[in-house]
Structure formats: C-alpha cells, structure tokens
Design an enzyme around this catalytic site. Structure first.
Site, mmCIF file in Angstrom:
data_model
loop_
_atom_site.group_PDB
_atom_site.id
_atom_site.type_symbol
_atom_site.label_atom_id
_atom_site.label_comp_id
_atom_site.label_asym_id
_atom_site.label_seq_id
_atom_site.Cartn_x
_atom_site.Cartn_y
_atom_site.Cartn_z
ATOM 1 N N HIS A 270 -2.331 -4.776 2.415
ATOM 2 C CA HIS A 270 -3.633 -4.573 3.067
ATOM 3 C C HIS A 270 -3.574 -4.244 4.549
ATOM 4 O O HIS A 270 -4.559 -3.764 5.108
ATOM 5 C CB HIS A 270 -4.475 -5.834 2.830
ATOM 6 C CG HIS A 270 -5.941 -5.692 3.100
ATOM 7 N ND1 HIS A 270 -6.672 -4.574 2.766
ATOM 8 C CD2 HIS A 270 -6.838 -6.570 3.656
ATOM 9 C CE1 HIS A 270 -7.934 -4.763 3.088
ATOM 10 N NE2 HIS A 270 -8.062 -5.957 3.642
ATOM 11 N N HIS B 91 -1.071 4.509 -0.488
ATOM 12 C CA HIS B 91 -2.086 5.367 0.127
ATOM 13 C C HIS B 91 -1.798 6.862 0.001
ATOM 14 O O HIS B 91 -1.820 7.600 0.990
ATOM 15 C CB HIS B 91 -2.274 4.993 1.594
ATOM 16 C CG HIS B 91 -3.218 3.844 1.800
ATOM 17 N ND1 HIS B 91 -4.523 3.852 1.368
ATOM 18 C CD2 HIS B 91 -3.038 2.626 2.376
ATOM 19 C CE1 HIS B 91 -5.108 2.715 1.671
ATOM 20 N NE2 HIS B 91 -4.224 1.939 2.278
ATOM 21 N N ASP C 18 -4.164 -0.348 -3.332
ATOM 22 C CA ASP C 18 -4.310 0.757 -2.380
ATOM 23 C C ASP C 18 -3.308 1.868 -2.679
ATOM 24 O O ASP C 18 -2.519 2.283 -1.819
ATOM 25 C CB ASP C 18 -4.168 0.266 -0.939
ATOM 26 C CG ASP C 18 -5.471 -0.353 -0.429
ATOM 27 O OD1 ASP C 18 -6.369 -0.616 -1.250
ATOM 28 O OD2 ASP C 18 -5.587 -0.578 0.785
ATOM 29 N N ARG D 45 -12.619 -6.729 9.788
ATOM 30 C CA ARG D 45 -13.042 -5.559 9.014
ATOM 31 C C ARG D 45 -14.536 -5.574 8.703
ATOM 32 O O ARG D 45 -15.080 -4.577 8.230
ATOM 33 C CB ARG D 45 -12.270 -5.494 7.692
ATOM 34 C CG ARG D 45 -10.766 -5.484 7.845
ATOM 35 C CD ARG D 45 -10.090 -5.596 6.492
ATOM 36 N NE ARG D 45 -8.662 -5.806 6.598
ATOM 37 C CZ ARG D 45 -7.751 -4.832 6.618
ATOM 38 N NH1 ARG D 45 -8.138 -3.585 6.538
ATOM 39 N NH2 ARG D 45 -6.461 -5.109 6.708
ATOM 40 N N ASN E 180 -8.583 -2.909 -2.151
ATOM 41 C CA ASN E 180 -9.954 -2.607 -1.736
ATOM 42 C C ASN E 180 -10.254 -1.113 -1.789
ATOM 43 O O ASN E 180 -11.430 -0.719 -1.845
ATOM 44 C CB ASN E 180 -10.208 -3.139 -0.321
ATOM 45 C CG ASN E 180 -9.323 -2.492 0.724
ATOM 46 O OD1 ASN E 180 -8.094 -2.578 0.653
ATOM 47 N ND2 ASN E 180 -9.913 -1.851 1.708
ATOM 48 N N HIS E 181 -9.220 -0.268 -1.803
ATOM 49 C CA HIS E 181 -9.452 1.178 -1.876
ATOM 50 C C HIS E 181 -9.569 1.683 -3.307
ATOM 51 O O HIS E 181 -9.829 2.869 -3.507
ATOM 52 C CB HIS E 181 -8.354 1.941 -1.139
ATOM 53 C CG HIS E 181 -8.617 2.076 0.320
ATOM 54 N ND1 HIS E 181 -9.243 3.162 0.879
ATOM 55 C CD2 HIS E 181 -8.360 1.228 1.356
ATOM 56 C CE1 HIS E 181 -9.346 3.003 2.179
ATOM 57 N NE2 HIS E 181 -8.812 1.826 2.496
ATOM 58 N N ASP F 156 0.830 -1.208 0.000
ATOM 59 C CA ASP F 156 0.000 0.000 0.000
ATOM 60 C C ASP F 156 0.864 1.257 0.000
ATOM 61 O O ASP F 156 1.850 1.354 0.732
ATOM 62 C CB ASP F 156 -0.881 0.029 1.247
ATOM 63 C CG ASP F 156 -1.764 -1.200 1.386
ATOM 64 O OD1 ASP F 156 -1.325 -2.297 1.015
ATOM 65 O OD2 ASP F 156 -2.892 -1.059 1.879
ATOM 66 N N HIS G 146 -3.728 -8.381 -3.154
ATOM 67 C CA HIS G 146 -3.807 -7.305 -2.165
ATOM 68 C C HIS G 146 -4.272 -7.814 -0.806
ATOM 69 O O HIS G 146 -3.649 -7.537 0.222
ATOM 70 C CB HIS G 146 -4.753 -6.204 -2.632
ATOM 71 C CG HIS G 146 -4.881 -5.101 -1.632
ATOM 72 N ND1 HIS G 146 -3.882 -4.184 -1.401
ATOM 73 C CD2 HIS G 146 -5.874 -4.788 -0.744
ATOM 74 C CE1 HIS G 146 -4.247 -3.344 -0.445
ATOM 75 N NE2 HIS G 146 -5.446 -3.699 -0.019
ATOM 76 N N ASP H 72 -6.295 7.223 -1.428
ATOM 77 C CA ASP H 72 -7.013 7.401 -0.154
ATOM 78 C C ASP H 72 -6.039 7.600 0.996
ATOM 79 O O ASP H 72 -4.882 7.209 0.947
ATOM 80 C CB ASP H 72 -7.941 6.226 0.149
ATOM 81 C CG ASP H 72 -9.243 6.280 -0.631
ATOM 82 O OD1 ASP H 72 -9.639 7.380 -1.038
ATOM 83 O OD2 ASP H 72 -9.861 5.220 -0.836
ATOM 84 N N ARG H 73 -6.562 8.211 2.037
ATOM 85 C CA ARG H 73 -5.827 8.482 3.291
ATOM 86 C C ARG H 73 -4.794 9.600 3.128
ATOM 87 O O ARG H 73 -4.859 10.602 3.812
ATOM 88 C CB ARG H 73 -5.132 7.224 3.809
ATOM 89 C CG ARG H 73 -6.055 6.058 4.100
ATOM 90 C CD ARG H 73 -6.868 6.270 5.353
ATOM 91 N NE ARG H 73 -7.503 5.040 5.793
ATOM 92 C CZ ARG H 73 -8.264 4.952 6.881
ATOM 93 N NH1 ARG H 73 -8.488 6.019 7.624
ATOM 94 N NH2 ARG H 73 -8.820 3.809 7.218
#
Length: 646
Positions: free
Chosen positions: A580, A397, A424, A553, A456-457, A395, A505, A427-428
């Site tokens: 992840h 991010h 990923d 999750r 997943n993002h 990730d 991922h 995001d963030r």
C-alpha cells in the site's frame, strides 16, 4: 492562484470592501473550522491550534460574538453591500485586531492546512489597513479550498470536490485551473446522478458474465465466399476443426432460458439438410438449393446474432465478435478449457513484444477466475510445508516489465514456487491489462501456484481515476470494464500463512478485538465501503507513534505499534505483512519488527526512484528474507537482504 483581480482592487477606494467580501464568502470568523482531508482535529497540535483560533476569534469579534455572527448572516442574506458597510459596527477597536493576528499566526504555525485560519487573519489585516498581507492570506485561504477540492477529486469524492471548487470559482471567476476542475466535477456528479437514475435495483441486477459463455464455441461458421453459379450456391470454409466463429452469442428466448445462435444456425441449416451435400475431400459444404432459400437462412441468423438481452443490457453482437479468433491471429491460444504453462509463457512473450491476447482467450481467463474466486473465503489460509517457500509481493501497479523481472529473479509461479500478490495489480502503470491477465492466467493454470489479495485499487472508483478503466476500454472492450469490476469484488481481502503471518494490503482496524473469524465473515462481494473492517483492511497505514490517528489519505486510519501488538496477541500471530505504500528501499520494517511493508513497483510511476522488493518465507520458521531490486534496465538489479525478526 490568480490574484490580479484583488491587486487591481487595491488601487480603488473599495479595497477594504473587496477583501472583506472575500473573507465573508469563505465563511470565516466562525467557531467550527473546516479541515483538509486527513487533517481532522486530533492530536495535541491541532487541538491547541483550535484553542488559539478561538481566542483569536474572541479578540477579533469581542464578547458579543454570537450575536455578531447571527446579524452578519441575516444581513448577508439581505444585502452583501449592507453587510460590508455595517461590519465595523460589530468589531472592537484596532488594538484587538493586532492581538487577533498574533493568535491566528500561532494557530497557523500549528496547523497551516486550515483555510479558515488564513481567511480570519486576512480579515484582521484588512481592519488594520494592511491590504498586502490581507491579500496574501486570502489567497492562502483560496488555495486551501482548491487543494482540498483536488484531494477530494483524487479520492473520487466528486460531490465534496464540487463544493470546494464552486467556492474557489466564486472568488476567482477567471482562474483557468479552477474553471477546469469545476467542469470536471460537474461532469462527474452529473454522470453519477444519471447512473443512479437508470440503475437497476440490486435484486434485479444480473452479472455481465451471465451474457458470456466461451464454452459454447464448438463449431465454426466462417462464410468467406458465397456466389451463385446458376442454381448452385457454394459456402466455403465451414470446418469443425478450425475455430473461427463469427456468430456466437446468446439470444434472449424467455425468462428462464437462452438459445445459442450457434444452435439456431445448426437448426436452420438442418431444415435444409435434404439439399446439403458434403464434399469431404475439399473439406467444405456445397449447397444445391434455390438461392432464395439459403439467403433466408443467412439473413435470419445475422438478425438473431445482433440481438441484445433486455435483462442485462449487454450486446450479444459485440460479444460475438469478441469471441471470433480470426485466421490471421498468431498469438497465444488456449486449447479447450485448460490454461497451460506453454500458453502462459507464449502470452507473456507476446506481451513483452507489446502484442495483444485475443479477446476470446481473455474472456476465458477472466471468467474462469471469477468461478474460482467466488468459492474462496474472505480470509484465505495458506499452508506452506516444511522446507518449502512462499514469496510475497506488494503493489505492482501495471508495471509489467518489472513483474517479468520478479519472475526472472525468483522463478515462475508453480506449485513448488508459490507466490502471494498483495493487491494493487492495476492503475498508474501503462500495462495493467498485461499484468492482471498474467496473474489471472497463472491462477487458472495452477490455483496453488499463486494467491491474489484485493487492494484499494481493485475498485471502480480508483480504476476510473487512475487509468485501468481507460486502458481496458482501449485494449479490450467496454464489456471487460464491467467484468473486471465484478471479478475484483471476488478477490479475498487477506491471507494467513501457517497461522503465523497475517498478510493484508492496507492495515489494521479502528477498534481492538478484531478476530480472524470477523475477517472471514466479511461480505466482500461489493465495492469497498468508506468505513468499517473491509475499508480499513484495504486503506489503513501504520504510524510511528502509539494509538490511532487520522489517515493521511482521507480513508481508513493510521495505527501504532501498540495496535499491531494487540492484534497479533489476540489472534496468536507473529507478524503483519502489508503493502500500500511506496518505500525507498522497496520495504520497511516497523512496529518493533512486528510489521513489514513490501512494495514491488520499482521507480514507481517512472519518477519515484525507489527500489522494489519481495519477501521469501521458508517454513517452518517463516523468517522473512527480503530481496530488493531496481527497475528493469537500472544498474544493480538485485540485492539480497535478510530481515530477522526481533
């Protein structure tokens, strides 16, 4: 939570009624407990907790529990006051309540996340006139619904979150946090309903990419000066060499074809070609014509340029403006259709200085990626020649400066130095646009230099909640929000390196026997579902004990070393690499050395203090060499570690 309402009630003679009403509103003293997301009743502790809870219910309610509950429900529908006044008829003597409290306490020790246990114990305390304890337990029950609602909200499950916050709001009508969350959920649910109401059937839906074609930019009509001197009208800076197009879009013509505004403009000007004179020395066109005639051309072109397509609803005027490269733009430029290394380097330098890439070139990069990704399978095979390396990153991010640091430590992506980024990307972090455009640009430059997997993002629901959608809307445009969402659906779901290393991922599956051919057969061109193979590839996590368990999750599952071992054996593989999860050292080796988690966003969210890592695989052995690094600016940037498989 705000419990002042209940504390005030204690001074009145109706305190018993108030706390009983709290418990009734929470649907307590029931046989089917509700649980928090990811805390389904699996495992010995949770099962034992349920057994103890049922014993407590019997101690609390007596042998005629079903009849008691039916009467309570009917009476609740008739009158809350009537229920409160007659509840004591259906409960056993006080010594049973003490037993019930002991049993509920044991259940809570085994599973403190179950709001029903707290609410039931609160009611038992009430019958013993232990009102302080009753309010504490009732508050815990309220917090359980609040926390579950917050978890649903974070997962994008707005309808489920709405139910919990409605429950909290009934109990705590004056709590500001509950009110805020409830309004947020109501707004999100209303938006979902509106989108469903106006949505176009899938069979009629057109891609937003169909309304954009950067390749139509061949000439420029930049009208920067029109003035009349008698019968002479001058139109300045009309050049074929300097691309400054203000009028480039598509005009809806009929059901099967489009007429480009550029072509329409040329056609209309050619009508007046007999009055056109070209001054080659000054490189501009001079019109000798009646002003009314030329004015007619200008007005007609402007009106067409502002049209919209009723098929896809996109505004051609907006995309026209996005395609114009203004003379004052000094950033990175793509010459023709080829993305070069010089362009990518210039773009990264601009990003490091917090300058933006022009939308025209951003469109080109994303559209070229769309074409490229469409042709790939859901499971991509990577061949690493003997003596060559492949670097796998986890990730990122949106942490652009840490991405640049990876390239400084390990070299830029190239055919000789390929990378696999394992989902990923966005995001963030605050620079998700810069990260995704950089990765996409390298892929456009050299498809074998970089491989990209979906995380997943890379989905609408995550992007809406965790920042990417808002960032794209701010830095680029609404059109890019739709375009990125579509392109993310084309990303492959997993990779296999030299038929030995499986890279994904999230993780593995809820059933045994899944073959690589099953993954290749997944129809990935959609938003991630909430169950099934695609969901589990993106969301699942390893667990330290064997077997399978519920996901922490709330999506996917947890899987043990035995699941990993069987999957590798069934597919003749050696190793699973996944991402992840944030790890303190940037990586973690689990499942008897058969699974490695790699995470490449150091000091995640600017607060976790973790290291980042990437893994180098050298053929033919493909032994993982793990490199860890700290966030940019931190001491001790790089650490080399050798991960030797067992």
């Amino acid at each position: 939570m705000d419990v002042s309402y209940y504390i005030d009630a204690l001074v009145s003679e109706d305190a018993n009624i108030v706390v009983l009403l709290i418990c009734c509103l929470f649907n307590v003293v029931v046989d089917d407990a509700e649980v928090m997301p990811g805390m389904e009743n699996e495992g010995s502790n949770l099962s034992r907790a349920e057994e103890i809870k049922n014993q407590a219910n019997e101690a609390f309610k007596g042998t005629n529990s079903n009849a008691c509950m039916r009467i309570m429900i009917v009476m609740f529908a008739i009158s809350l006051c009537s229920i409160v006044l007659k509840l004591s008829i259906f409960f056993y003597s006080a010594h049973k309540y003490g037993q019930a409290i002991d049993l509920y306490t044991q259940a809570i020790e085994l599973n403190s996340q179950n709001a029903v246990y707290w609410a039931n114990r609160s009611l038992a305390h009430t019958k013993l006139e232990e009102y302080g304890s009753a309010i504490q337990d009732a508050t815990k029950a309220i917090e359980g619904y609040y926390r579950r609602g917050a978890a649903y909200l974070a997962m994008g499950k707005f309808k489920e979150a709405l139910k919990d916050f409605q429950q909290v709001k009934r109990i705590c009508p004056n709590d500001p946090d509950a009110t805020k969350k409830l309004k947020e959920c109501e707004k999100a649910v209303m938006k979902l309903k509106f989108e469903e109401a106006i949505s176009v059937p899938e069979s009629e839906r057109r891609s937003v990419a169909d309304s954009i074609d950067y390749r139509t930019i061949k000439m420029v009509f930049h009208i920067n000066m029109i003035f009349i001197r008698g019968r002479k009208l001058v139109m300045g800076e009309l050049s074929c060499d300097d691309i400054k197009l203000y009028m480039i879009s598509y005009f809806f013509f009929n059901d099967k074809s489009f007429l480009c505004v550029e072509e329409l403009a040329i056609l209309l000007i050619n009508i007046y070609i007999n009055i056109l004179h070209h001054d080659r020395d000054r490189s501009h066109f001079t019109f000798h014509a009646r002003p009314a005639s030329v004015a007619f051309v200008a007005v007609l072109v402007t009106n067409v340029g502002g049209s919209s397509c009723h098929k896809c609803g996109s505004s051609s005027a907006s995309s026209s403006r996005d395609m114009v490269v203004e003379p004052q733009y000094l950033g990175a430029k793509i010459e023709g259709d080829v993305v070069t290394l010089d362009f990518v380097k210039k773009m990264m330098d601009d990003f490091k200085n917090q300058k933006c890439l022009h939308k025209r070139y951003a469109f080109q990069i994303v559209l070229q990626m769309r074409e490229m990704l469409q042709a790939l399978p859901s499971l991509v095979d990577i061949n690493v020649p003997d003596g060559s390396l492949l670097t796998v990153c986890g990730d990122v991010h949106g942490q652009f400066y840490d991405l640049i640091n990876i390239f400084e430590l390990n070299g830029l992506p190239s055919e000789e130095n390929p990378y696999l980024f394992n989902g990923d990307f966005v995001d963030r972090g605050s620079f998700s646009v810069e990260v995704i455009l950089t990765l996409f640009a390298f892929k456009c430059m050299c498809p074998s230099a970089i491989y990209l997997a979906r995380g997943n993002h890379e989905s609408k629901s995550m992007n809406k909640i965790y920042g990417f959608e808002g960032e794209v809307r701010s830095k680029l445009s609404e059109t890019f929000v739709e375009l990125f969402a579509e392109v993310f659906c084309y990303l492959p779901l997993a990779h296999v390196i030299n038929q030995k290393v499986f890279v994904v991922h999230g993780g593995l599956f809820s059933v045994d026997g899944v073959k690589l051919s099953d993954i290749r057969a997944i129809d990935r061109f959609c938003e991630p579902p909430e169950e099934g193979l695609m969901c589990e590839l993106l969301w699942s996590d390893p667990q330290p004990y064997p077997g399978r368990g519920p996901s922490k999750r709330g999506v996917g599952l947890s899987f043990g070393a035995d699941v990993t071992r069987r999957f590798l054996q069934d597919n003749n593989l050696d190793l699973v690499v996944r991402s992840h999860e944030v790890k303190d050292e940037g990586y973690e080796i689990e499942h008897d050395g058969k699974l490695i988690t790699v995470f490449s966003a150091p000091n995640y969210c600017d607060q976790m203090g973790n290291k980042g890592a990437f893994i180098r695989f050298e053929a033919p052995d493909l032994k993982p060499n793990i490199v860890t690094f700290s966030a940019v600016g931190a001491a001790g940037k790089v650490n080399f570690r050798l991960g030797v498989l067992i």
